[in-house]
Design a protein around this motif. Structure first.
Motif, PDB file in Angstrom:
ATOM      1  N   GLN A  91      27.569  -0.248  -9.687  1.00  0.00           N
ATOM      2  CA  GLN A  91      27.843   1.138  -9.329  1.00  0.00           C
ATOM      3  C   GLN A  91      27.780   1.343  -7.818  1.00  0.00           C
ATOM      4  O   GLN A  91      27.535   0.406  -7.066  1.00  0.00           O
ATOM      5  CB  GLN A  91      26.853   2.058 -10.046  1.00  0.00           C
ATOM      6  CG  GLN A  91      26.978   1.995 -11.571  1.00  0.00           C
ATOM      7  CD  GLN A  91      26.111   3.028 -12.253  1.00  0.00           C
ATOM      8  OE1 GLN A  91      25.726   4.050 -11.674  1.00  0.00           O
ATOM      9  NE2 GLN A  91      25.787   2.775 -13.513  1.00  0.00           N
ATOM     10  N   LYS A  92      28.015   2.577  -7.401  1.00  0.00           N
ATOM     11  CA  LYS A  92      28.031   2.863  -5.966  1.00  0.00           C
ATOM     12  C   LYS A  92      26.618   2.934  -5.412  1.00  0.00           C
ATOM     13  O   LYS A  92      25.646   3.065  -6.146  1.00  0.00           O
ATOM     14  CB  LYS A  92      28.780   4.164  -5.695  1.00  0.00           C
ATOM     15  CG  LYS A  92      28.120   5.403  -6.225  1.00  0.00           C
ATOM     16  CD  LYS A  92      28.828   6.667  -5.764  1.00  0.00           C
ATOM     17  CE  LYS A  92      30.161   6.861  -6.412  1.00  0.00           C
ATOM     18  NZ  LYS A  92      30.777   8.167  -6.054  1.00  0.00           N
ATOM     19  N   GLU A 116      23.666   4.797  -3.716  1.00  0.00           N
ATOM     20  CA  GLU A 116      23.241   6.202  -3.758  1.00  0.00           C
ATOM     21  C   GLU A 116      22.067   6.434  -2.809  1.00  0.00           C
ATOM     22  O   GLU A 116      21.106   5.656  -2.796  1.00  0.00           O
ATOM     23  CB  GLU A 116      22.772   6.579  -5.172  1.00  0.00           C
ATOM     24  CG  GLU A 116      23.807   6.404  -6.252  1.00  0.00           C
ATOM     25  CD  GLU A 116      23.210   6.614  -7.627  1.00  0.00           C
ATOM     26  OE1 GLU A 116      23.532   7.642  -8.261  1.00  0.00           O
ATOM     27  OE2 GLU A 116      22.412   5.758  -8.081  1.00  0.00           O
ATOM     28  N   GLN A 155      34.620  14.337  -6.061  1.00  0.00           N
ATOM     29  CA  GLN A 155      34.100  13.175  -5.360  1.00  0.00           C
ATOM     30  C   GLN A 155      34.238  13.403  -3.868  1.00  0.00           C
ATOM     31  O   GLN A 155      35.274  13.830  -3.383  1.00  0.00           O
ATOM     32  CB  GLN A 155      34.876  11.922  -5.774  1.00  0.00           C
ATOM     33  CG  GLN A 155      34.717  11.538  -7.221  1.00  0.00           C
ATOM     34  CD  GLN A 155      33.367  10.926  -7.503  1.00  0.00           C
ATOM     35  OE1 GLN A 155      32.757  10.321  -6.643  1.00  0.00           O
ATOM     36  NE2 GLN A 155      32.885  11.114  -8.716  1.00  0.00           N
ATOM     37  N   LYS A 156      33.207  13.038  -3.131  1.00  0.00           N
ATOM     38  CA  LYS A 156      33.273  13.147  -1.680  1.00  0.00           C
ATOM     39  C   LYS A 156      34.078  11.989  -1.092  1.00  0.00           C
ATOM     40  O   LYS A 156      34.790  12.158  -0.112  1.00  0.00           O
ATOM     41  CB  LYS A 156      31.862  13.140  -1.105  1.00  0.00           C
ATOM     42  CG  LYS A 156      31.093  14.417  -1.358  1.00  0.00           C
ATOM     43  CD  LYS A 156      31.394  15.423  -0.284  1.00  0.00           C
ATOM     44  CE  LYS A 156      30.470  16.617  -0.373  1.00  0.00           C
ATOM     45  NZ  LYS A 156      30.766  17.600   0.679  1.00  0.00           N
ATOM     46  N   THR A 163      36.558   8.738  -2.296  1.00  0.00           N
ATOM     47  CA  THR A 163      37.317   8.142  -3.387  1.00  0.00           C
ATOM     48  C   THR A 163      37.969   6.852  -2.933  1.00  0.00           C
ATOM     49  O   THR A 163      38.702   6.830  -1.944  1.00  0.00           O
ATOM     50  CB  THR A 163      38.399   9.110  -3.902  1.00  0.00           C
ATOM     51  OG1 THR A 163      37.786  10.329  -4.320  1.00  0.00           O
ATOM     52  CG2 THR A 163      39.147   8.509  -5.090  1.00  0.00           C
ATOM     53  N   THR A 190      40.321   4.248  -4.698  1.00  0.00           N
ATOM     54  CA  THR A 190      41.104   4.183  -5.942  1.00  0.00           C
ATOM     55  C   THR A 190      41.390   2.765  -6.403  1.00  0.00           C
ATOM     56  O   THR A 190      41.897   2.573  -7.513  1.00  0.00           O
ATOM     57  CB  THR A 190      42.435   4.923  -5.767  1.00  0.00           C
ATOM     58  OG1 THR A 190      43.123   4.345  -4.653  1.00  0.00           O
ATOM     59  CG2 THR A 190      42.207   6.408  -5.533  1.00  0.00           C
ATOM     60  N   CYS A 233      40.826   4.669   1.237  1.00  0.00           N
ATOM     61  CA  CYS A 233      39.673   5.564   1.154  1.00  0.00           C
ATOM     62  C   CYS A 233      40.135   6.973   1.459  1.00  0.00           C
ATOM     63  O   CYS A 233      40.756   7.213   2.502  1.00  0.00           O
ATOM     64  CB  CYS A 233      38.597   5.138   2.148  1.00  0.00           C
ATOM     65  SG  CYS A 233      37.208   6.296   2.285  1.00  0.00           S
ATOM     66  N   TYR A 287      38.645  11.110   1.484  1.00  0.00           N
ATOM     67  CA  TYR A 287      37.370  11.812   1.530  1.00  0.00           C
ATOM     68  C   TYR A 287      37.592  13.314   1.402  1.00  0.00           C
ATOM     69  O   TYR A 287      38.704  13.819   1.592  1.00  0.00           O
ATOM     70  CB  TYR A 287      36.625  11.477   2.829  1.00  0.00           C
ATOM     71  CG  TYR A 287      37.378  11.826   4.085  1.00  0.00           C
ATOM     72  CD1 TYR A 287      38.273  10.911   4.648  1.00  0.00           C
ATOM     73  CD2 TYR A 287      37.214  13.058   4.702  1.00  0.00           C
ATOM     74  CE1 TYR A 287      38.978  11.236   5.794  1.00  0.00           C
ATOM     75  CE2 TYR A 287      37.916  13.382   5.843  1.00  0.00           C
ATOM     76  CZ  TYR A 287      38.793  12.469   6.384  1.00  0.00           C
ATOM     77  OH  TYR A 287      39.502  12.784   7.518  1.00  0.00           O
ATOM     78  N   ASP A 288      36.525  13.983   1.084  1.00  0.00           N
ATOM     79  CA  ASP A 288      36.585  15.428   0.890  1.00  0.00           C
ATOM     80  C   ASP A 288      35.410  16.065   1.616  1.00  0.00           C
ATOM     81  O   ASP A 288      34.251  15.783   1.288  1.00  0.00           O
ATOM     82  CB  ASP A 288      36.523  15.767  -0.603  1.00  0.00           C
ATOM     83  CG  ASP A 288      36.617  17.260  -0.867  1.00  0.00           C
ATOM     84  OD1 ASP A 288      36.071  17.709  -1.894  1.00  0.00           O
ATOM     85  OD2 ASP A 288      37.229  17.971  -0.048  1.00  0.00           O
ATOM     86  N   GLY A 314      31.606   5.584  -1.462  1.00  0.00           N
ATOM     87  CA  GLY A 314      32.575   5.486  -2.543  1.00  0.00           C
ATOM     88  C   GLY A 314      32.165   4.397  -3.516  1.00  0.00           C
ATOM     89  O   GLY A 314      31.157   3.719  -3.329  1.00  0.00           O
ATOM     90  N   ALA A 315      32.984   4.241  -4.548  1.00  0.00           N
ATOM     91  CA  ALA A 315      32.669   3.279  -5.620  1.00  0.00           C
ATOM     92  C   ALA A 315      32.942   1.840  -5.210  1.00  0.00           C
ATOM     93  O   ALA A 315      32.493   0.913  -5.881  1.00  0.00           O
ATOM     94  CB  ALA A 315      33.452   3.630  -6.870  1.00  0.00           C
TER      95      ALA A 315
END
Lengths: 115, 116
Positions: A41-42, A44, B2-3, B5, B7, B23, B25-26, B107-108
């Motif tokens: 996972q990411k 945190e 999501q802040k 992302t 993909t 990437c 972002y928000d 991000g992920a």
């Protein structure tokens, strides 16, 4: 190049036990952080620490967690009564200031496994 | 929302080729910073490159460059002349002024595999 040092690299603990993860930030850095990464996972954010107090904490950082800077070099994360879901990689990071462009320098992480 | 992302869960590239990792972002902040970190299989987090929201030039650091498109809120990492040692997980992260510049939001990640 100076680096953030974390010990131990791997910690195995029985559920319900207390665990202390240790970090030595870079010596002239003033801001310290803990992050965690559950497998796959990411990363945190958990908590940030400055001037001997918590400056920000996330929802994850509940009453089971605490941080301390017991002396001039160490920065610790304590989990009081570990749960299975606390199994993760825990990263310590530090930065000299909190300017927006200042990267946080991460340690190699402690892999915490709760049995 | 999501802040950050990312993909592309996985990408692969031939050695010596260039690759772009996306990437977006928000944020509603005017002042923020964007970072890329590399995580090899050994697990450590290595800082690669930074782009500030007010920077007019795209950031570059050796073989790494950042394609920053502010209006589109994207900050793509470009790795030129890929090497086998570039195989790793890559994370985009943001720091906002409203967050007190304290925390990084990640991000992920994108797993990059470089093939010989």
């Amino acid at each position: 190049e100076p680096e953030v040092t974390q010990t131990p690299s791997h910690q195995v603990t029985q559920m319900g036990q207390e665990v202390i993860l240790r970090c030595v930030p870079i010596s002239n850095h003033l801001y310290f952080y803990w992050y965690r990464q559950i497998l796959g996972q990411k990363v945190e954010f958990l908590v940030s620490f400055y001037n001997n107090e918590i400056s920000e904490k996330s929802e994850i950082f509940d009453d089971q967690f605490s941080v301390e800077r017991p002396d001039g070099s160490n920065f610790t994360l304590k989990i009081r009564s570990t749960k299975l879901e606390d199994s993760a990689m825990y990263f310590c990071a530090s930065s000299p200031d909190r300017e927006v462009g200042q990267p946080q320098h991460f340690g190699d992480g402690t892999r915490l496994s709760i049995l | 929302a999501q802040k950050i992302t990312q993909t592309q869960p996985g990408m692969f590239v031939q050695e010596k080729e260039a690759v772009t990792l996306d990437c977006t972002y928000d944020t509603s902040d005017q002042s923020y910073g964007l970072f890329w970190y590399k995580q090899p299989s050994s697990g450590e987090m290595i800082f690669l490159i930074y782009q500030g929201s007010y920077d007019e030039q795209n950031a570059t650091e050796g073989r790494y460059s950042l394609n920053f498109q502010k209006a589109r809120k994207s900050a793509n990492l470009v790795i030129s002349a890929s090497q086998l040692g570039d195989s790793a997980m890559y994370f985009c992260a943001m720091r906002e002024v409203s967050g007190g510049y304290n925390k990084l939001i990640f991000g992920a990640g994108t797993r990059l595999a470089v093939h010989p």
